[in-house]
Design a protein around this motif. Structure first.
Motif, PDB file in Angstrom:
ATOM      1  N   ALA A 152       0.309-102.384 -10.542  1.00 43.49           N
ATOM      2  CA  ALA A 152       0.955-101.067 -10.407  1.00 43.49           C
ATOM      3  C   ALA A 152       0.516-100.379  -9.123  1.00 43.49           C
ATOM      4  O   ALA A 152       1.337 -99.781  -8.412  1.00 43.49           O
ATOM      5  N   ALA A 153      -0.789-100.454  -8.811  1.00 42.03           N
ATOM      6  CA  ALA A 153      -1.281 -99.833  -7.581  1.00 42.03           C
ATOM      7  C   ALA A 153      -0.675-100.504  -6.358  1.00 42.03           C
ATOM      8  O   ALA A 153      -0.301 -99.834  -5.386  1.00 42.03           O
ATOM      9  N   LEU A 154      -0.566-101.812  -6.414  1.00 44.33           N
ATOM     10  CA  LEU A 154       0.076-102.543  -5.310  1.00 44.33           C
ATOM     11  C   LEU A 154       1.523-102.090  -5.136  1.00 44.33           C
ATOM     12  O   LEU A 154       1.991-101.872  -4.014  1.00 44.33           O
ATOM     13  N   GLY A 155       2.235-101.955  -6.250  1.00 43.00           N
ATOM     14  CA  GLY A 155       3.621-101.499  -6.176  1.00 43.00           C
ATOM     15  C   GLY A 155       3.737-100.120  -5.571  1.00 43.00           C
ATOM     16  O   GLY A 155       4.635 -99.840  -4.770  1.00 43.00           O
ATOM     17  N   LEU A 156       2.802 -99.231  -5.940  1.00 39.82           N
ATOM     18  CA  LEU A 156       2.828 -97.868  -5.401  1.00 39.82           C
ATOM     19  C   LEU A 156       2.604 -97.885  -3.890  1.00 39.82           C
ATOM     20  O   LEU A 156       3.300 -97.180  -3.142  1.00 39.82           O
ATOM     21  N   VAL A 157       1.651 -98.696  -3.436  1.00 41.97           N
ATOM     22  CA  VAL A 157       1.387 -98.781  -2.002  1.00 41.97           C
ATOM     23  C   VAL A 157       2.592 -99.359  -1.261  1.00 41.97           C
ATOM     24  O   VAL A 157       2.973 -98.873  -0.187  1.00 41.97           O
ATOM     25  N   LEU A 158       3.224-100.384  -1.822  1.00 40.44           N
ATOM     26  CA  LEU A 158       4.399-100.974  -1.186  1.00 40.44           C
ATOM     27  C   LEU A 158       5.535 -99.958  -1.082  1.00 40.44           C
ATOM     28  O   LEU A 158       6.253 -99.921  -0.079  1.00 40.44           O
ATOM     29  N   MET A 159       5.708 -99.145  -2.120  1.00 36.22           N
ATOM     30  CA  MET A 159       6.750 -98.110  -2.061  1.00 36.22           C
ATOM     31  C   MET A 159       6.452 -97.109  -0.951  1.00 36.22           C
ATOM     32  O   MET A 159       7.359 -96.693  -0.222  1.00 36.22           O
ATOM     33  N   LEU A 160       5.189 -96.734  -0.814  1.00 34.39           N
ATOM     34  CA  LEU A 160       4.822 -95.785   0.242  1.00 34.39           C
ATOM     35  C   LEU A 160       5.013 -96.411   1.619  1.00 34.39           C
ATOM     36  O   LEU A 160       5.510 -95.748   2.546  1.00 34.39           O
ATOM     37  N   LEU A 161       4.618 -97.677   1.767  1.00 35.64           N
ATOM     38  CA  LEU A 161       4.808 -98.352   3.050  1.00 35.64           C
ATOM     39  C   LEU A 161       6.283 -98.422   3.423  1.00 35.64           C
ATOM     40  O   LEU A 161       6.670 -98.212   4.576  1.00 35.64           O
ATOM     41  N   GLY A 162       7.113 -98.738   2.438  1.00 35.78           N
ATOM     42  CA  GLY A 162       8.540 -98.814   2.708  1.00 35.78           C
ATOM     43  C   GLY A 162       9.159 -97.449   2.937  1.00 35.78           C
ATOM     44  O   GLY A 162       9.989 -97.273   3.831  1.00 35.78           O
ATOM     45  N   LYS A 163       8.729 -96.458   2.142  1.00 31.33           N
ATOM     46  CA  LYS A 163       9.294 -95.121   2.264  1.00 31.33           C
ATOM     47  C   LYS A 163       9.019 -94.527   3.626  1.00 31.33           C
ATOM     48  O   LYS A 163       9.900 -93.908   4.245  1.00 31.33           O
ATOM     49  N   PHE A 164       7.796 -94.707   4.118  1.00 30.64           N
ATOM     50  CA  PHE A 164       7.410 -94.139   5.410  1.00 30.64           C
ATOM     51  C   PHE A 164       7.505 -95.151   6.546  1.00 30.64           C
ATOM     52  O   PHE A 164       6.978 -94.917   7.633  1.00 30.64           O
ATOM     53  N   ARG A 165       8.178 -96.276   6.270  1.00 33.09           N
ATOM     54  CA  ARG A 165       8.483 -97.293   7.283  1.00 33.09           C
ATOM     55  C   ARG A 165       7.221 -97.726   8.035  1.00 33.09           C
ATOM     56  O   ARG A 165       7.150 -97.716   9.261  1.00 33.09           O
ATOM     57  N   LEU A 166       6.233 -98.129   7.256  1.00 32.30           N
ATOM     58  CA  LEU A 166       4.944 -98.512   7.819  1.00 32.30           C
ATOM     59  C   LEU A 166       4.644 -99.993   7.625  1.00 32.30           C
ATOM     60  O   LEU A 166       3.481-100.404   7.694  1.00 32.30           O
TER      61      LEU A 166
END
Length: 882
Positions: A152-166
Motif C-alpha cells: 500500500a505504501a509503495l502504491g501511494l508513493v507511485l501515485m505521488l510520483l505519477g501525479k507530480f510527474r517525478l
C-alpha cells in the motif's frame, strides 16, 4: 520479465518489441495498424475466450509466485490459503486496471518484479520471529500485515510520483543493476520451480545437490523439459492459441498417462507427482489468517531497507511495462498517468492484504492485438480469479507439481536468457560486467547489499568512463577583430606562426574532476611544451597536503624523474598566450580547480605565459573564483585594464573571458603591443589603431566604412576603389542603439545585414529555457567598455549549466553580422543586442544592395568580396551562429 519488463529494451534486426516475450502470444500480421485493430469486430464469445486464455496463462504462474514469496518452511502448512491470497490480490489489481486504466484492454496481476523483495521480507520476518521463540501463527499474521502495508505504501508513493510527474527519479538506478536483479529473479524462479517439482525447499546453491538423487531428478526432469517447450513456443509460435493450448495439454497428457498406466491420484501423490491432499479452503479462512494481536510491529522497521529497493525496482519495471505497451501499440502513453493507475492498484491491493503488481504487458499486448478492446475481458478475468478463490478445490492437490513448477522454470529460463544472453548485444562491455557483478553479488551477499554493491560498481565504472570522456585538442582560431594589414601580417608571423605560434588555442570538453584532472593537466602541458623541474615538483607537491594532484602523485610514488624536462613532444615551443576554450566543460570540481588549473596557472606564470580561459559556465566560474584560481571579477577587470599599459604584469591566475573571440582579441592586442615595444612602434600608428581608438577614448566619433573595408579585405586598394567606398553613404543607414537594446531578434525576418561602426554588439547563446537578460554595468574583458551583457552576473541570470555561456560572441568595430541569414533569406537564427551605451551600426538592406547592384556595379563587387572574406573568417573559426 515474463510478466513485466521483457521487450522494453531497444529492438534490433527488425523484431517487434514483443519478440522473445515468454507470455506474449504472437500473431501473424503484427504490422497491422492500431486503427485497423480497433475496427475489428468482436462478439461476446470472443470476450469470454480471450478472458479464459488470459486466466489459463496467469493462474499457474500466480501459484508459482506464492511458492516464491512464501518459500520459508513456516509457511508450508498454509500454502493453499496463501496461494489463493495471491490470486485474490491479482483480482484486486485487475479491478483497479479495469476501472482506472486508460487502456480498455489492460491486464494487471501480481508481477515478478517485486517477488524477491517480498520473499526477502517474508523470510526476514519468519527468521526473526522463530529465532525469538515465536509461533507460526505469529509469523503468518506479521507477514500478512507487513507485506500488504509495504504494498500500500509503495502504491501511494507511485501515485505521488505519477501525479507530480517525478518518475525520472527511478532512472537514478542504473539499468545494468536492474538487469542483474532481473537475471537473479530468473535464477530464483528457476530454483523455486525445481523446488516445487521435487517438493523440497531450495534457498541456497548447495540445495541443487538434491538433483543428485535419482528419484528427485526424475521428478524435476518433466518440469525442466515442459518449461523448455513453453519457452520455445513463446518465442517461435505465430498463432494465438499455441501457448495456452500447450499449457492445457501438459497436465492433460499427465492425466492420460496415469489413466492408461492404471495409476491412481493417491499413488501419484505418494510418488511426489501431485501435492498432498488438504482440506478445502473456504473464503473466510483467508480472513482468519491474520490476528492483529499476534503482529510484531517492530518488523516494519527491519524491512524498511528492502522496501526502498522494492520501490525503485517496481517503479522501474512498471515504466518498462508501460513503454513496451506504448511501443507495440504505436501510440504514445502518458507514463506518469499510467503510473498513477499502477499506484492505485497497489494501494488497493495492500489495503486488502495483497501484494505488489503492475501491468502484465505481455497479456495486455495479446489482448490488444486480438482487437477485443473491451473492459469486459477484465471483468471476466476477475470473475475467474474470484471463482478460483471461493472454489473448495485446492489446485495444489490436483495439479501435477511438475506442471506448476514448469511455469516458474519457464519464467526463469526466459529471464536468464533475456538478461544474461540477449542483453549482451545491447550493452557496452563494462555495463555487461556491472550486470554480471550485480547478479553474482546478490547470490553471495544477499539482495539488498548485492544491489547496493552493483550500484557502487556502476558508479565507479561511470567515474572511470567519465575520466576518459574529457578531451583536449589544439585548434586554429583567431579573433574577429579588424586589424590593419601590418598588424595582420605581424600576427601571421608571430602570433599564428605554423611551427612557433605565440598564441595557442585549446578546446577542452567534457567533465574535469579529481579523476581526470591529472590527465588533462598532462595533455595541456604537452600541447604547450611546458616542462617541470624536479625542484618544482617537490615544492608544488607540498603546496596542499589535502589535495590529490598531478604533482603530489609523483611525490607519493617516490618516482621523481631524473629530468622532468623530458617532453612527450620535444619540438613543441612554448607560446606566450594560451587560450583554453572551456565552453564545453560542463563540470569542474574543487580538486580539479586547484590541482589542475591552479597549478597550471602558477607554472605558466614562472614561464612568462599568460593563461586565459573562455566560455566559462556559471558553476565553473564560481568554482574557479571561490578557490582563488581566478581573480575576483572586479580585480580581473582592473588587471585587464592595467595589463594593456604594462604587458609584463602577471599574477599567476587563470584569467576568464566571456567568449573565445574576446580572449583571442585580448591576446592579439597584447602581442601587438609587445612587438611595438621592440622595434615596431610604427605599427601603433596604423589605421586599425585609429579605427579602434574607442578602446582608449569611448567618446570619439565613429569611423567611415572605408577604413573597415580596407582592413578586412587586407589588400592595397587603389585610389579609385577607395573613392568608390567613400561614396557608399547612400546605400546604408546608420542606426544608434542604447546598451542592451535589441538590434534584431531571433526568428524574425532578415531584412538587412550590419557592420559595427562604434561600440560593440553581443550575440547571446541560446538558452534551454527563456530567461530575461540582466543588464549589470560591467566591463567587457576585451574591449574594456561598459556593456549591458557580460559575465559579471551570470549566477543571477541563471544556473543553466546545460548551455555553454551567456554570450556566444561580441562584434566590435568592423564586425559584420547577420549576413548569412540575410543572404539565405531564412529567419534569424540568433539575437543581437547593443553592448555599448552608444553603439552605432551600418544597416544594409536588400533594397539598398539591389540599388547598388544596378547603379554602382564596381562597389557592389567590393561589398560581395567583403561578405566573402567575413564568411571565410567565420568558417575558419568554425562558428555557426551566423
Amino acid at each position: 520479465m515474463s510478466n513485466s519488463s521483457y521487450g522494453a529494451i531497444s529492438n534490433d534486426e527488425g523484431k517487434s518489441p514483443s519478440d522473445g516475450l515468454p507470455l506474449l502470444l504472437k500473431k501473424e500480421g503484427n504490422d497491422k495498424s492500431a486503427a485497423e485493430e480497433e475496427e475489428r469486430g468482436y462478439t461476446f464469445l470472443h470476450i469470454v475466450i480471450y478472458a479464459i486464455i488470459n486466466v489459463i496463462i496467469a493462474v499457474p504462474g500466480l501459484i508459482g509466485y506464492a511458492s516464491v514469496i512464501f518459500n520459508h518452511p513456516s509457511f508450508q502448512p498454509h500454502m493453499a490459503e496463501l496461494a489463493k491470497l495471491v490470486i485474490f490480490s491479482s483480482f484486486v489489481h485487475q479491478l483497479a486496471f479495469t476501472l482506472f486504466s486508460s487502456l480498455s484492454f489492460a491486464i494487471g496481476t501480481v508481477q515478478d518484479a517485486g517477488l524477491i523483495f517480498l520473499s526477502a521480507m517474508a523470510n526476514t520476518i519468519a527468521n526473526e520471529i522463530i529465532n525469538d521463540g515465536g509461533t507460526i501463527e505469529e509469523v503468518i499474521s506479521t507477514t500478512l500485515v507487513v507485506l500488504p502495508l509495504g504494498t500500500a505504501a509503495l502504491g501511494l508513493v507511485l501515485m505521488l510520483l505519477g501525479k507530480f510527474r517525478l518518475l525520472d527519479i527511478v532512472s537514478y538506478l542504473p539499468m545494468p543493476v536492474i538487469g542483474g536483479y532481473l537475471a537473479f529473479i530468473g535464477y530464483f524462479c528457476l530454483e523455486a520451480g525445481v523446488a516445487l517439482c521435487i517438493g523440497k525447499s531450495m534457498t541456497t546453491i548447495s540445495d541443487w545437490a538434491y538433483l543428485l538423487e535419482p528419484r528427485l531428478l526424475l521428478l524435476a526432469t518433466p518440469g525442466l523439459l515442459a518449461a523448455l517447450i513453453l519457452t520455445i513456443i513463446s518465442r517461435k509460435a505465430k498463432n494465438d492459441a499455441v501457448l495456452p493450448t500447450a499449457m492445457v495439454a501438459i497436465p492433460t497428457l499427465f492425466y492420460l498417462v496415469l489413466y492408461f498406466c492404471s495409476v491412481t491420484l493417491d499413488e501419484a501423490r505418494d510418488s511426489g507427482w501431485i501435492g498432498e491432499e488438504t482440506p478445502p479452503v473456504a473464503p473466510k479462512e483467508l480472513i482468519h489468517l491474520v490476528d492483529f494481536n499476534l503482529v510484531h510491529w517492530s518488523m516494519i522497521k527491519k524491512c524498511m531497507g528492502t522496501w526502498v529497493g522494492m520501490l525503485f525496482v517496481v517503479a522501474f519495471a512498471s515504466c518498462l511495462d508501460i513503454a513496451a505497451v506504448s511501443i507495440d501499440m504505436g501510440k504514445p502513453l502518458d507514463t506518469n498517468k499510467e503510473m498513477v493507475t499502477v499506484g492505485a492498484s497497489n494501494f488497493m491491493s495492500g489495503l486488502l492484504f495483497g501484494f505488489t503488481g503492475s501491468y502484465i504487458f505481455s497479456q495486455t499486448i495479446f489482448t490488444y492485438r486480438t482487437g477485443c478492446h473491451s473492459r469486459l475481458v477484465g471483468v471476466f478475468i476477475m470473475a475467474a480469479y474470484l471463482f478460483v478463490c471461493v472454489s473448495p478445490i485446492n489446485i495444489l492437490s490436483v495439479a501435477p507439481l511438475f506442471f506448476l513448477g514448469s511455469t516458474l522454470i519457464f519464467i526463469g529460463y526466459d529471464l536468464l536468457w533475456e538478461w544474461l544472453v540477449d542483453i549482451r548485444e545491447k550493452l557496452f562491455l563494462m555495463e555487461y560486467l556491472v550486470l554480471l557483478t550485480t547478479f553474482i553479488a546478490i547470490q553471495i551477499i544477499g539482495m539488498d547489499f548485492g544491489i547496493i554493491f552493483g550500484v557502487v560498481v556502476a558508479v565507479i565504472d561511470h567515474v572511470a568512463s567519465t575520466t576518459r570522456i574529457s578531451s583536449l585538442q589544439r585548434v586554429m582560431k583567431r579573433s574577429r577583430a579588424v586589424w590593419s594589414n601590418d598588424h595582420w601580417q605581424l600576427l601571421q608571423l608571430h602570433g599564428y606562426h605554423p611551427s612557433n605560434p605565440k598564441i595557442v588555442t585549446l578546446e577542452l570538453s567534457g567533465p574535469v574532476f579529481f579523476g581526470s584532472s591529472q590527465k588533462v593537466m598532462d595533455e595541456i602541458m604537452d600541447e604547450i611544451g611546458l616542462s617541470v623541474s624536479e625542484d618544482e615538483v617537490k615544492k608544488m607537491s607540498m603546496a596542499s597536503p589535502h589535495t590529490s594532484t598531478h604533482i603530489s602523485g609523483l611525490r607519493r610514488n617516490n618516482s621523481f624523474p631524473k629530468s622532468r624536462r623530458v617532453q612527450v613532444k620535444p619540438k613543441v615551443m612554448m607560446p606566450r598566450y594560451v587560450v583554453i576554450d572551456i565552453s564545453e566543460m560542463h563540470l569542474l570540481d574543487a580538486s580539479a580547480a586547484t590541482s589542475c588549473f591552479g597549478q597550471l596557472a602558477k607554472l605558466c606564470e614562472k614561464r612568462g605565459i599568460f593563461l586565459f580561459a573562455a566560455g566559462v559556465l556559471p558553476r565553473v566560474e564560481c568554482m574557479l573564483r571561490s578557490h582563488e584560481v581566478s581573480l575576483k571579477f572586479e580585480e580581473e577587470v582592473e588587471w585587464k585594464q592595467s595589463i594593456l599599459l604594462n604587458e609584463d604584469k602577471q599574477n599567476g591566475k587563470l584569467i576568464l573571458f566571456e567568449t573565445l573571440f574576446e580572449a583571442l582579441e585580448f591576446s592579439e592586442r597584447l602581442l601587438i603591443q609587445s612587438k611595438s615595444r621592440h622595434g615596431h612602434k610604427n605599427l601603433m600608428r596604423s589605421d586599425v589603431s585609429q579605427l579602434n581608438s574607442h578602446l582608449i577614448d569611448s567618446d570619439s566619433s565613429h569611423h567611415k566604412l572605408t577604413y573597415i573595408f580596407t582592413n578586412i579585405l587586407r589588400e592595397e586598394l587603389s585610389e579609385d576603389e577607395k573613392s568608390l567606398i567613400d561614396g557608399i553613404g547612400p546605400y546604408y543607414e546608420e542606426t544608434t542603439f542604447r546598451g542592451g537594446e535589441p538590434i534584431f531578434q531571433k526568428d524574425t525576418h532578415p531584412d538587412a545585414f550590419y557592420i559595427v561602426l562604434k561600440g560593440a554588439v553581443a550575440v547571446p547563446r541560446d538558452r534551454k529555457r527563456s530567461e530575461k537578460i540582466a543588464s549589470p554595468k560591467v566591463l567587457s574583458s576585451s574591449n574594456l567598455m561598459e556593456l549591458s551583457l557580460s559575465s559579471s552576473n551570470l549566477m543571477a541570470i541563471g544556473d543553466d549549466d546545460t548551455s555553454s555561456s551567456l554570450i556566444s560572441s561580441f562584434h566590435n568595430v568592423g564586425g559584420i553580422f547577420g549576413y548569412c541569414d540575410f543572404l539565405l533569406k531564412r529567419q534569424r537564427t540568433f539575437h543581437a543586442y547593443a553592448s555599448g551605451n552608444a553603439t552605432v551600426v551600418a544597416r544594409f538592406t536588400s533594397q539598398s544592395l539591389e540599388t547598388m547592384k544596378r547603379d554602382d556595379w564596381p562597389l557592389y563587387v567590393i561589398v560581395q568580396n567583403l561578405l566573402l572574406q567575413a564568411s571565410l573568417m567565420d568558417l575558419a573559426n568554425c562558428t555557426c551562429h551566423n
